[in-house]
Design an enzyme around this catalytic site. Structure first.
Site, mmCIF file in Angstrom:
data_model
loop_
_atom_site.group_PDB
_atom_site.id
_atom_site.type_symbol
_atom_site.label_atom_id
_atom_site.label_comp_id
_atom_site.label_asym_id
_atom_site.label_seq_id
_atom_site.Cartn_x
_atom_site.Cartn_y
_atom_site.Cartn_z
ATOM 1 N N TYR A 1 24.826 -50.606 22.798
ATOM 2 C CA TYR A 1 24.618 -51.614 23.848
ATOM 3 C C TYR A 1 23.751 -51.084 24.987
ATOM 4 C CZ TYR A 1 27.986 -54.510 21.435
ATOM 5 O OH TYR A 1 28.601 -55.269 20.485
ATOM 6 N N ARG B 1 39.771 -68.480 32.668
ATOM 7 C CA ARG B 1 38.321 -68.246 32.746
ATOM 8 C C ARG B 1 37.583 -69.358 33.479
ATOM 9 N NH1 ARG B 1 34.518 -66.952 32.495
ATOM 10 N NH2 ARG B 1 33.369 -66.540 30.595
ATOM 11 N N ASP C 1 37.112 -54.411 28.776
ATOM 12 C CA ASP C 1 35.990 -54.427 27.837
ATOM 13 C C ASP C 1 35.487 -53.006 27.612
ATOM 14 O OD1 ASP C 1 34.174 -56.716 26.555
ATOM 15 O OD2 ASP C 1 32.951 -54.947 26.956
ATOM 16 N N ARG D 1 41.111 -58.670 19.661
ATOM 17 C CA ARG D 1 40.632 -59.743 20.545
ATOM 18 C C ARG D 1 41.660 -60.865 20.682
ATOM 19 N NH1 ARG D 1 35.268 -60.386 22.217
ATOM 20 N NH2 ARG D 1 34.138 -58.468 21.872
HETATM 21 O O1 CP3 Z 1 42.285 -59.098 23.412
HETATM 22 C C1 CP3 Z 1 41.660 -58.034 23.326
HETATM 23 O O2 CP3 Z 1 41.301 -57.540 22.251
HETATM 24 C C2 CP3 Z 1 41.409 -57.243 24.587
HETATM 25 C C3 CP3 Z 1 40.152 -57.444 25.217
HETATM 26 C C4 CP3 Z 1 38.824 -57.034 24.597
HETATM 27 C C5 CP3 Z 1 37.620 -57.681 24.972
HETATM 28 N N1 CP3 Z 1 36.572 -57.009 24.425
HETATM 29 C C6 CP3 Z 1 37.537 -58.864 25.848
HETATM 30 C C7 CP3 Z 1 36.334 -59.704 25.779
HETATM 31 C C8 CP3 Z 1 38.469 -55.999 23.731
HETATM 32 C C9 CP3 Z 1 39.362 -55.043 22.964
HETATM 33 C C10 CP3 Z 1 37.044 -55.996 23.648
HETATM 34 C C11 CP3 Z 1 36.276 -54.996 22.864
HETATM 35 C C12 CP3 Z 1 34.823 -55.136 22.756
HETATM 36 N N2 CP3 Z 1 33.955 -55.587 23.717
HETATM 37 C C13 CP3 Z 1 34.073 -54.736 21.628
HETATM 38 C C14 CP3 Z 1 34.628 -54.078 20.383
HETATM 39 C C15 CP3 Z 1 35.269 -55.040 19.461
HETATM 40 C C16 CP3 Z 1 34.320 -55.945 18.724
HETATM 41 O O3 CP3 Z 1 34.457 -57.161 18.878
HETATM 42 O O4 CP3 Z 1 33.463 -55.447 17.977
HETATM 43 C C17 CP3 Z 1 32.725 -55.009 21.907
HETATM 44 C C18 CP3 Z 1 31.557 -54.771 20.979
HETATM 45 C C19 CP3 Z 1 32.659 -55.522 23.235
HETATM 46 C C20 CP3 Z 1 31.444 -55.906 23.996
HETATM 47 C C21 CP3 Z 1 31.413 -57.360 24.291
HETATM 48 N N3 CP3 Z 1 32.261 -57.998 25.173
HETATM 49 C C22 CP3 Z 1 30.530 -58.319 23.762
HETATM 50 C C23 CP3 Z 1 29.440 -58.035 22.737
HETATM 51 C C24 CP3 Z 1 30.878 -59.541 24.332
HETATM 52 C C25 CP3 Z 1 30.158 -60.842 24.138
HETATM 53 C C26 CP3 Z 1 30.471 -61.455 22.834
HETATM 54 C C27 CP3 Z 1 31.722 -62.243 22.930
HETATM 55 O O5 CP3 Z 1 32.624 -62.028 22.129
HETATM 56 O O6 CP3 Z 1 31.758 -63.099 23.828
HETATM 57 C C28 CP3 Z 1 31.994 -59.337 25.174
HETATM 58 C C29 CP3 Z 1 32.709 -60.345 25.971
HETATM 59 C C30 CP3 Z 1 34.203 -60.392 25.872
HETATM 60 N N4 CP3 Z 1 35.024 -59.307 25.846
HETATM 61 C C31 CP3 Z 1 35.004 -61.575 25.811
HETATM 62 C C32 CP3 Z 1 36.343 -61.151 25.776
HETATM 63 C C33 CP3 Z 1 37.571 -62.011 25.761
HETATM 64 C C34 CP3 Z 1 34.491 -62.995 25.906
HETATM 65 C C35 CP3 Z 1 34.112 -63.243 27.317
HETATM 66 C C36 CP3 Z 1 34.467 -64.600 27.865
HETATM 67 O O7 CP3 Z 1 35.642 -64.908 28.111
HETATM 68 O O8 CP3 Z 1 33.505 -65.339 28.118
#
Ligand code: CP3
Length: 358
Positions: A157, A39, A75, A26
């Site tokens: 999910y 964003r 994502d 992340r």
């Molecule tokens: O930098 C990186 O790692 C690349 C981008 C990346 C994102 N999500 C962007 C993101 C990666 C590799 C992921 C993987 C992901 N997404 C996982 C597996 C890793 C983990 O954390 O367990 C999961 C479970 C998801 C699903 C997901 N996406 C959730 C549950 C959420 C909401 C919770 C949160 O962290 O906000 C997201 C949103 C998300 N995916 C954000 C980002 C940068 C935040 C969104 C925002 O900018 O508002």
């Protein structure tokens, strides 16, 4: 073309490196003010679906934090969107699905995505990111990691309709009708396999599979429910690029991973790396595993903890990373201190000579 900084790819193949590569799960995200500025202009899904912007935030941690690998900004839930599940991201609630899958009838109502058409924006971003990375100076010319969720974690999910505290619906299905759930997992494996093969074809140089919820299962149920679908995905990638399997909260499942043909196992922080290695053996490359919350400590403390991590990881191939995604409230200076400390420390072999860190 191989990237000029290819530490990460050599480490994945367990080849010698001058020092251990470091990146952060992340790493493109809300802890960076530069990410938040992007964003502020677009919502999360638009960011994922606009290759120029996705590539801009993919490169931010490479330029600003100095990591040795880029991970595509996307994502794990995007292929479920392409299947017509109606994915939305709302501030506060995280991801939600308009059409959760709670029965085989729900599954039948989803469509079979044409990955080139429905997820082509991901492939465009990969091609563009590769071009941009190749144009950087040598140190910043790093490999690009593609990724997806494992079938089990995607189901966690899709069945719940979003994030869940106790996964009551998923677990109910798993006990009431394990064969039905296996059909869903098989379908998710099939779609994921095609989606990830497309990422490799577009230029992803490694694939990380995120199993955020694998640890919900005990060893037998993991073996029976989660592992068969995961194996289908790994086999579909067929050694084309190194595969990194990330398992969260899964110390009790490590013996099961002996049967998983992936190059790298990425683990959470709950078990020290030397203990992980004692279970997985010296040949498997490990990735991890600093507690992301430890990046909230003062930078001097972070440097000490990285020293300890490098010692505990020294028994074999090791890619330095966190044990889960970086927390949004991490000060960027602390993320930089983590990366700088990992680059600075070159472990000293017991005899006192400098040792390449494999
Ligand atoms: O930098 C990186 O790692 C690349 C981008 C990346 C994102 N999500 C962007 C993101 C990666 C590799 C992921 C993987 C992901 N997404 C996982 C597996 C890793 C983990 O954390 O367990 C999961 C479970 C998801 C699903 C997901 N996406 C959730 C549950 C959420 C909401 C919770 C949160 O962290 O906000 C997201 C949103 C998300 N995916 C954000 C980002 C940068 C935040 C969104 C925002 O900018 O508002």
């Amino acid at each position: 073309m191989t990237p000029r900084n290819d530490l990460f790819l050599r480490a994945c193949r367990n080849q010698p490196t001058e020092r251990r590569p470091v990146w952060m799960m992340r790493q493109a995200g809300r802890y960076l003010p530069e990410y938040r500025a992007v964003r502020d202009r677009v919502d999360f899904l638009t960011l994922c679906k606009t290759p120029e912007l996705a590539v801009e935030v993919t490169l931010q941690p490479v330029r600003l934090v100095g990591v040795d690998a880029a991970i595509l900004f996307a994502d794990i839930l995007l292929p479920l969107d392409a299947m017509g599940a109606g994915l939305r991201f709302t501030a506060g609630d995280g991801p939600t699905f308009d059409h959760p899958v709670r029965s085989l009838a729900d599954l039948g109502a989803l469509r079979d995505p044409d990955v080139e058409r429905d997820l082509g924006y991901v492939y465009d971003a990969i091609r563009l990111a590769r071009r941009e990375l190749e144009g950087q100076s040598a140190a910043l010319s790093v490999p690009l990691i593609g990724f997806g969720g494992t079938p089990w974690t995607l189901a966690a999910y899709l069945v719940e309709g979003g994030a869940s505290k106790n996964h009551g619906r998923l677990l109910a299905w798993s006990w009431e009708d394990p064969r039905g759930l296996a059909r869903l997992l098989g379908r998710l494996a099939e779609v994921s396999a095609r989606y990830l093969q497309g990422q490799v074809a577009a230029g992803a140089q490694a694939i990380q599979l995120f199993d955020t919820w694998g640890g919900l299962l005990d060893a037998r149920r993991y073996r029976e429910l989660a592992l068969p679908a995961l194996l289908l995905v790994v086999e579909a990638l067929g050694g084309s690029v190194p595969v990194v399997y990330y398992l969260n909260n899964g110390a009790h499942l490590l013996p099961e991973l002996l049967a998983l043909p992936v190059e790298v196992v990425s683990v959470d922080w709950r078990l020290p790396l030397d203990e992980v290695r004692a279970i997985l053996g010296p040949e498997r490359v490990l990735q991890g595993n600093l507690d992301p919350a430890a990046l909230l400590a003062p930078p001097e403390r972070i440097a000490e903890l990285v020293g300890e991590l490098l010692r505990r990881g020294a028994g074999g191939g090791h890619i330095v990373n966190l044990g889960h995604g970086i927390l949004p409230n991490t000060p960027p200076e602390h993320a930089k201190a983590f990366v700088a400390a990992a680059k600075r420390h070159v472990p000293v072999a017991p005899g006192g000579s400098l040792q390449a860190s494999r």
